[in-house]
Motif scaffolding. Structure first.
Motif, short mmCIF file in Angstrom:
data_model
loop_
_atom_site.label_atom_id
_atom_site.label_comp_id
_atom_site.label_asym_id
_atom_site.label_seq_id
_atom_site.Cartn_x
_atom_site.Cartn_y
_atom_site.Cartn_z
N THR A 1 1.04 9.72 29.40
CA THR A 1 -0.27 10.22 29.82
C THR A 1 -0.83 9.37 30.96
OG1 THR A 1 -0.67 10.89 27.54
CG2 THR A 1 -2.59 10.79 28.99
N ILE A 2 -0.71 8.05 30.83
CA ILE A 2 -1.21 7.16 31.88
C ILE A 2 -0.41 7.37 33.17
CG2 ILE A 2 -1.36 4.72 32.56
CD1 ILE A 2 -2.01 4.18 29.53
N SER A 3 0.90 7.55 33.04
CA SER A 3 1.74 7.81 34.21
C SER A 3 1.33 9.12 34.90
CB SER A 3 3.21 7.87 33.76
OG SER A 3 4.00 8.43 34.76
N VAL A 4 1.04 10.15 34.12
CA VAL A 4 0.62 11.44 34.69
C VAL A 4 -0.72 11.28 35.42
CG1 VAL A 4 -0.26 13.73 34.07
CG2 VAL A 4 1.89 12.91 33.09
N LEU A 5 -1.67 10.59 34.77
CA LEU A 5 -3.00 10.42 35.39
C LEU A 5 -2.90 9.62 36.69
CD1 LEU A 5 -5.13 9.70 32.19
CD2 LEU A 5 -5.09 11.79 33.57
N ALA A 6 -1.94 8.69 36.76
CA ALA A 6 -1.80 7.87 37.96
C ALA A 6 -1.04 8.60 39.06
CB ALA A 6 -1.08 6.56 37.63
N ASN A 7 -0.38 9.70 38.70
CA ASN A 7 0.44 10.43 39.68
C ASN A 7 0.09 11.91 39.72
OD1 ASN A 7 2.53 8.27 40.49
ND2 ASN A 7 2.61 8.22 38.26
N LEU A 8 -1.19 12.23 39.55
CA LEU A 8 -1.61 13.64 39.48
C LEU A 8 -1.08 14.42 40.68
CD1 LEU A 8 -5.28 13.56 38.13
CD2 LEU A 8 -3.25 14.50 37.00
N GLY B 1 5.07 -11.71 30.81
CA GLY B 1 4.20 -11.91 31.97
C GLY B 1 4.98 -11.71 33.27
N ILE B 2 6.19 -12.30 33.32
CA ILE B 2 7.03 -12.11 34.51
C ILE B 2 7.42 -10.65 34.66
CG2 ILE B 2 9.32 -12.62 35.47
CD1 ILE B 2 9.02 -15.45 34.27
N TRP B 3 7.79 -10.03 33.55
CA TRP B 3 8.16 -8.61 33.57
C TRP B 3 7.00 -7.75 34.10
CZ3 TRP B 3 5.70 -4.81 30.66
CH2 TRP B 3 6.31 -3.56 30.66
N LEU B 4 5.79 -8.06 33.63
CA LEU B 4 4.62 -7.29 34.08
C LEU B 4 4.39 -7.54 35.58
CD1 LEU B 4 2.32 -5.46 33.01
CD2 LEU B 4 0.93 -7.52 32.74
N GLY B 5 4.50 -8.80 36.00
CA GLY B 5 4.32 -9.13 37.41
C GLY B 5 5.32 -8.40 38.29
N LEU B 6 6.57 -8.32 37.84
CA LEU B 6 7.59 -7.61 38.62
C LEU B 6 7.25 -6.13 38.75
CD1 LEU B 6 10.88 -9.27 37.30
CD2 LEU B 6 9.79 -9.59 39.54
N ASN B 7 6.63 -5.56 37.70
CA ASN B 7 6.23 -4.16 37.77
C ASN B 7 5.12 -3.95 38.81
OD1 ASN B 7 7.44 -2.07 35.79
ND2 ASN B 7 7.33 -3.96 34.59
N PHE B 8 4.12 -4.84 38.80
CA PHE B 8 3.05 -4.72 39.80
C PHE B 8 3.61 -4.95 41.20
CE2 PHE B 8 -0.01 -5.37 36.25
CZ PHE B 8 -0.85 -4.32 36.55
N PHE B 9 4.54 -5.92 41.30
CA PHE B 9 5.15 -6.22 42.59
C PHE B 9 5.92 -5.00 43.12
CE2 PHE B 9 8.74 -7.85 45.14
CZ PHE B 9 8.03 -8.49 46.13
N MET C 1 5.55 -1.92 42.34
CA MET C 1 4.64 -0.82 42.66
C MET C 1 3.98 -1.06 44.01
SD MET C 1 1.78 0.84 40.23
CE MET C 1 0.86 -0.66 40.06
N SER C 2 3.54 -2.32 44.26
CA SER C 2 2.84 -2.61 45.51
C SER C 2 3.80 -2.51 46.71
CB SER C 2 2.22 -4.01 45.46
OG SER C 2 3.23 -4.98 45.47
N MET C 3 5.09 -2.76 46.46
CA MET C 3 6.05 -2.65 47.54
C MET C 3 6.51 -1.21 47.73
SD MET C 3 6.20 -5.70 48.57
CE MET C 3 7.61 -5.88 49.66
N GLY C 4 6.04 -0.32 46.85
CA GLY C 4 6.41 1.09 46.98
C GLY C 4 7.87 1.37 46.69
N GLY D 1 11.81 5.19 42.24
CA GLY D 1 12.81 5.30 41.18
C GLY D 1 12.40 4.68 39.87
N VAL D 2 11.26 4.00 39.81
CA VAL D 2 10.80 3.41 38.56
C VAL D 2 9.37 3.89 38.30
CG1 VAL D 2 10.29 1.26 37.32
CG2 VAL D 2 12.22 1.36 38.91
N ASP D 3 9.11 4.29 37.06
CA ASP D 3 7.77 4.75 36.70
C ASP D 3 6.93 3.54 36.29
OD1 ASP D 3 5.51 6.01 35.85
OD2 ASP D 3 6.53 7.46 34.56
N TYR D 4 6.43 2.81 37.30
CA TYR D 4 5.70 1.56 37.01
C TYR D 4 4.50 1.79 36.12
CZ TYR D 4 8.59 -0.32 40.75
OH TYR D 4 9.65 -0.70 41.51
N TRP D 5 3.80 2.89 36.37
CA TRP D 5 2.59 3.13 35.58
C TRP D 5 2.89 3.39 34.11
CZ3 TRP D 5 -1.94 1.43 36.20
CH2 TRP D 5 -2.42 1.19 37.49
N ALA D 6 4.06 3.98 33.82
CA ALA D 6 4.45 4.16 32.42
C ALA D 6 4.68 2.80 31.76
CB ALA D 6 5.70 5.03 32.31
#
Ligand SMILES: [Zn+2]
Ligand SMILES: [Zn+2]
Length: 362
Positions: free
Chosen positions: A249-256, A303-311, A313-316, A319-324
């Motif tokens: 649901t969060i992934s859908v809302l972030a990628n409407l 924490g590192i895993w979460l940081g890599l996800n934000f990283f 996502m910010s780098m665009g 192939g990965v659903d960061y918001w999920a």
């Protein structure tokens, strides 16, 4: 001798004899402390864990920390303060003249559970070895150090098998893969029109490649067994599915509006990470920096895993659903915080292991 023993803590109150799980102990009704005569503490701990290799606490105590200001109720000698175990800093008073032990009220349950705690800490304190190094160097997957589950995690095993069978049924045929994804993957543009709502669940059972499947199933196995033990089979399954649905649901809302379909169990598994972090804070996962393997507290690992996800996502990076992942993790933290008290009441060992008394080697 009058036969009356005075409480070493309260000094004026008498101790009264009480049955404590089959052992006769002296208890103070005023302060709740318990006096174990020679060997009684060892006998109780040994009886509690139904093993024979844990019954030597009083004989095997390490160096004394300090002199206690309490006197032995049996022989009036001054007692000394000890940590119960090397890696478990719960203090008890011991009389070296008679080997009796005084346990304060708030530590009685920790002491009684200490055999299981000792065993769990041994597992958590294992060090990395050439075997764990080879494992992670080859597979790029962490090694987990945590208490062993007491139950067989049937739901976790079933989820791994079902996910694998589903992938095998279509994954090696491009045509079949496209057809399955078209109908069962989670595409924001489709579900926001109210169509294909089943895909909130079905997408969590689909994977895009063997590597995608293997990575997700490994982390499901790593965290799922302990969480299923803590929750019980049915509740674990329900929460796993809820995490998957809410992460989607969060992934859908972030990628409407996006027509790009999303698949994978990782949103649900990210939810497991959140609960695992809150309920097993003393557990460790290994992390490999190039060739250097290090045990990390789960807080740092996730924490590192979460940081890599934000990283990512910010780098665009596609192939990965960061918001999920991020959303699933947030859902897991929320559920984990809401249920922590219940989980720890249901599993006092986990509550004791999470406490500051436990010294984990990393
Ligand atoms: Zn007392
Ligand atoms: Zn004594």
């Amino acid at each position: 001798m009058s036969g009356k023993k005075y409480c070493p803590q309260c000094r004026t109150a008498h101790l009264t004899i009480k049955d404590y799980d089959g052992e006769e102990v002296d208890i103070c009704r005023q302060c709740g402390g318990v006096w174990f005569e020679k060997a009684d503490l060892d006998a109780l701990v040994a009886a509690k864990c139904q093993r024979t290799d844990y019954g030597d606490y009083v004989a095997d105590l390490g160096p004394s920390l300090d002199y206690s200001n309490r006197e032995c109720p049996d022989c009036s000698h001054g007692m000394q303060i000890y940590h119960l175990l090397n890696d478990y800093h719960v203090d008890i008073d011991v009389c070296r003249a008679c080997d009796g032990a005084w346990v304060a009220r708030d530590t009685v349950s920790k002491v009684v559970k200490s055999a299981a705690i000792k065993h769990a800490i041994q597992d958590m304190n294992q060090s990395t070895s050439w075997k764990t190094w080879v494992f992670e160097a080859l597979l790029r997957m962490p090694v987990e150090y945590n208490v062993k589950p007491r139950i067989t995690p049937w739901v976790t095993i079933a989820l791994v098998i079902i996910n694998s069978l589903i992938f095998i049924s279509y994954g090696f045929d491009l045509h079949a893969t496209n057809m399955i994804f078209e109908n069962f993957a989670l595409a924001p543009a489709v579900v926001q029109e109210g169509n294909g709502l089943w895909s909130f669940i079905t997408a969590t059972f689909l994977h895009g490649s063997m590597l995608h499947l293997a990575g997700n199933m490994y982390f499901l196995w790593l965290t799922g067994d302990n969480l299923e033990d803590a929750l019980g089979h049915g509740r674990f399954l329900a929460i796993y599915l809820v995490c998957g649905i809410l992460a989607g649901t969060i992934s859908v809302l972030a990628n409407l509006g996006s027509p790009i379909p999303s698949v994978g169990a990782s949103g649900a598994i990210a939810g497991l990470f959140g609960m695992y972090l809150l309920w097993f804070p003393k557990a460790s996962m290994t992390f490999m920096f190039v060739v250097w393997q290090k045990k990390l507290a789960v807080m740092w690992y996730f924490g590192i895993w979460l940081g890599l996800n934000f990283f990512g996502m910010s780098m665009g990076q596609g192939g990965v659903d960061y918001w999920a992942h991020i959303g699933g993790f947030a859902v897991g933290l929320t559920i984990g915080a809401a249920l922590r008290k219940w989980v720890w009441t249901r599993n006092p060992l986990l509550a004791h292991l999470a406490g500051p008394e436990v010294q984990v080697k990393r």
